[in-house]
Write a protein that holds these residues in place. Structure first.
Motif, mmCIF file in Angstrom:
data_model
loop_
_atom_site.group_PDB
_atom_site.id
_atom_site.type_symbol
_atom_site.label_atom_id
_atom_site.label_comp_id
_atom_site.label_asym_id
_atom_site.label_seq_id
_atom_site.Cartn_x
_atom_site.Cartn_y
_atom_site.Cartn_z
ATOM 1 N N ILE A 7 -30.475 23.601 22.941
ATOM 2 C CA ILE A 7 -30.022 22.389 22.277
ATOM 3 C C ILE A 7 -29.059 21.659 23.198
ATOM 4 C CG2 ILE A 7 -28.781 21.468 20.277
ATOM 5 C CD1 ILE A 7 -31.543 22.766 19.657
ATOM 6 N N VAL A 8 -29.408 20.404 23.496
ATOM 7 C CA VAL A 8 -28.572 19.567 24.349
ATOM 8 C C VAL A 8 -28.244 18.306 23.557
ATOM 9 C CG1 VAL A 8 -28.395 18.388 26.567
ATOM 10 C CG2 VAL A 8 -29.806 20.441 26.366
ATOM 11 N N THR A 9 -26.969 18.039 23.342
ATOM 12 C CA THR A 9 -26.591 16.896 22.509
ATOM 13 C C THR A 9 -25.821 15.808 23.239
ATOM 14 O OG1 THR A 9 -24.597 18.077 21.803
ATOM 15 C CG2 THR A 9 -26.551 18.269 20.396
ATOM 16 N N ASP A 10 -25.404 16.067 24.462
ATOM 17 C CA ASP A 10 -24.589 15.076 25.181
ATOM 18 C C ASP A 10 -25.456 14.142 26.025
ATOM 19 O OD1 ASP A 10 -25.328 17.044 26.954
ATOM 20 O OD2 ASP A 10 -23.375 17.151 27.956
ATOM 21 N N ILE A 11 -26.668 13.858 25.538
ATOM 22 C CA ILE A 11 -27.606 12.954 26.216
ATOM 23 C C ILE A 11 -28.153 11.979 25.175
ATOM 24 C CG2 ILE A 11 -28.227 14.574 28.072
ATOM 25 C CD1 ILE A 11 -30.672 15.413 26.435
ATOM 26 N N SER A 12 -28.889 10.980 25.606
ATOM 27 C CA SER A 12 -29.430 9.983 24.682
ATOM 28 C C SER A 12 -30.378 10.635 23.678
ATOM 29 C CB SER A 12 -30.181 8.905 25.465
ATOM 30 O OG SER A 12 -31.411 9.423 25.964
ATOM 31 N N LYS A 13 -30.597 9.941 22.575
ATOM 32 C CA LYS A 13 -31.523 10.441 21.558
ATOM 33 C C LYS A 13 -32.915 10.638 22.158
ATOM 34 C CE LYS A 13 -32.425 7.618 18.137
ATOM 35 N NZ LYS A 13 -32.461 6.945 16.825
ATOM 36 N N GLU A 14 -33.361 9.698 22.947
ATOM 37 C CA GLU A 14 -34.677 9.809 23.583
ATOM 38 C C GLU A 14 -34.745 11.041 24.488
ATOM 39 O OE1 GLU A 14 -37.989 6.913 25.626
ATOM 40 O OE2 GLU A 14 -35.910 6.227 25.525
ATOM 41 N N ALA A 15 -33.702 11.276 25.256
ATOM 42 C CA ALA A 15 -33.660 12.456 26.132
ATOM 43 C C ALA A 15 -33.635 13.749 25.310
ATOM 44 C CB ALA A 15 -32.459 12.382 27.064
ATOM 45 N N GLN A 16 -32.971 13.718 24.158
ATOM 46 C CA GLN A 16 -32.969 14.894 23.286
ATOM 47 C C GLN A 16 -34.386 15.213 22.814
ATOM 48 O OE1 GLN A 16 -29.811 15.216 20.230
ATOM 49 N NE2 GLN A 16 -28.930 13.395 21.211
ATOM 50 N N TYR A 17 -35.111 14.189 22.406
ATOM 51 C CA TYR A 17 -36.508 14.403 22.005
ATOM 52 C C TYR A 17 -37.330 14.941 23.172
ATOM 53 C CZ TYR A 17 -36.353 12.078 17.411
ATOM 54 O OH TYR A 17 -36.104 11.744 16.106
ATOM 55 N N ARG A 18 -37.159 14.349 24.357
ATOM 56 C CA ARG A 18 -37.949 14.787 25.524
ATOM 57 C C ARG A 18 -37.633 16.236 25.883
ATOM 58 N NH1 ARG A 18 -36.722 9.548 27.796
ATOM 59 N NH2 ARG A 18 -35.363 10.606 29.252
ATOM 60 N N GLU A 151 -45.089 12.156 17.996
ATOM 61 C CA GLU A 151 -45.522 13.048 19.074
ATOM 62 C C GLU A 151 -45.372 14.520 18.649
ATOM 63 O OE1 GLU A 151 -44.475 13.937 23.747
ATOM 64 O OE2 GLU A 151 -44.053 11.928 22.957
ATOM 65 N N ILE A 152 -44.302 14.827 17.972
ATOM 66 C CA ILE A 152 -44.075 16.199 17.524
ATOM 67 C C ILE A 152 -45.132 16.614 16.509
ATOM 68 C CG2 ILE A 152 -42.507 17.664 16.179
ATOM 69 C CD1 ILE A 152 -40.198 16.183 17.725
ATOM 70 N N ILE A 153 -45.410 15.782 15.515
ATOM 71 C CA ILE A 153 -46.399 16.212 14.521
ATOM 72 C C ILE A 153 -47.810 16.214 15.099
ATOM 73 C CG2 ILE A 153 -44.984 15.700 12.515
ATOM 74 C CD1 ILE A 153 -46.501 13.118 12.101
ATOM 75 N N SER A 154 -48.039 15.463 16.158
ATOM 76 C CA SER A 154 -49.362 15.502 16.802
ATOM 77 C C SER A 154 -49.602 16.867 17.458
ATOM 78 C CB SER A 154 -49.522 14.386 17.826
ATOM 79 O OG SER A 154 -48.785 14.657 18.996
ATOM 80 N N LEU A 155 -48.543 17.604 17.753
ATOM 81 C CA LEU A 155 -48.682 18.951 18.318
ATOM 82 C C LEU A 155 -49.393 19.893 17.344
ATOM 83 C CD1 LEU A 155 -45.099 19.390 19.827
ATOM 84 C CD2 LEU A 155 -47.218 18.932 21.096
#
Length: 158
Positions: A7-18, A151-155
Motif C-alpha cells: 500500500i502506497v498512499t503518498d502518491i497521486s490517486k492515479e499512481a495508487q491505482y496503477r 479496469e479492476i473489474i475487467s480483471l
C-alpha cells in the motif's frame, strides 16, 4: 498468488491505482471462485483507499443481493432501478454521485455515506452485479476512479 499488498498512499490517486491493479491481478489469478475474488478485490480497495464502504451486489432472482464487502453493515437487497446501485444495474452504466442526498430515490444504507460510485459487472453482455463504493466525503469520486475501477473489474473476465 500474492496475499500481501504493498500500500502506497503518498502518491497521486492515479499512481495508487496503477500500483494496485497488478497486485489485484496477481491476487485473483488462477482463482476460479467468484466470491473469493470479489472479497479480495473489496478488501484491496478498502485497504488502499480507506473508503467508507466498498463491495459488490450480485444479481440473484432479479434483485441485487449483498455480496462480499468491506465496511459497516449494508442493505441486503436492492430492486432493479432503485437507488444508485439499482439504477446502475438498470442502465448498465457507471454512475458517479457527488452528493447522495441529491440522487432521486437514494437508498440510505448508512447515514455517513455522502458520495458514491457504482459500476456494473458484465458477463456475456448481461449485468450480473455492481461494484459499489461509498465515501463519507462529498464529491469524492471522479472519472479517474471510474477509469481504474472499470479496469479492476475487467480483471474478473480474464
Amino acid at each position: 498468488m500474492a496475499e500481501d499488498l504493498k500500500i502506497v498512499t503518498d502518491i497521486s490517486k492515479e499512481a495508487q491505482y496503477r500500483s494496485l491493479i497488478p497486485q489485484i491481478a496477481a491476487l485473483i489469478k488462477g482463482e476460479p471462485d467468484q466470491v473469493a475474488n470479489l472479497a479480495n478485490i473489496a478488501a484491496a480497495l478498502k485497504e488502499q483507499f480507506g473508503w467508507f464502504w466498498v463491495g459488490f451486489y450480485l444479481v440473484k432472482n432479479e434483485v441485487l443481493v449483498l455480496g462480499p464487502f468491506q465496511g459497516p453493515v449494508a442493505c441486503t437487497r436492492i430492486q432493479k432501478g432503485k437507488g444508485v446501485c439499482g439504477t446502475s444495474w438498470l442502465q448498465g452504466e457507471t454512475l458517479i454521485v457527488p452528493d447522495v442526498e441529491e440522487f432521486p430515490g437514494h437508498i440510505a444504507c448508512a447515514a455517513a455515506s455522502r458520495s458514491e460510485i457504482v459500476l456494473p459487472l458484465f458477463q456475456g453482455g448481461e449485468v450480473i452485479g455492481v461494484l459499489d463504493v461509498d465515501s463519507e466525503h462529498l464529491a469524492h469520486f471522479d472519472e479517474v476512479d471510474a477509469k481504474y475501477l472499470k479496469e479492476i473489474i475487467s480483471l474478473l473476465d480474464a
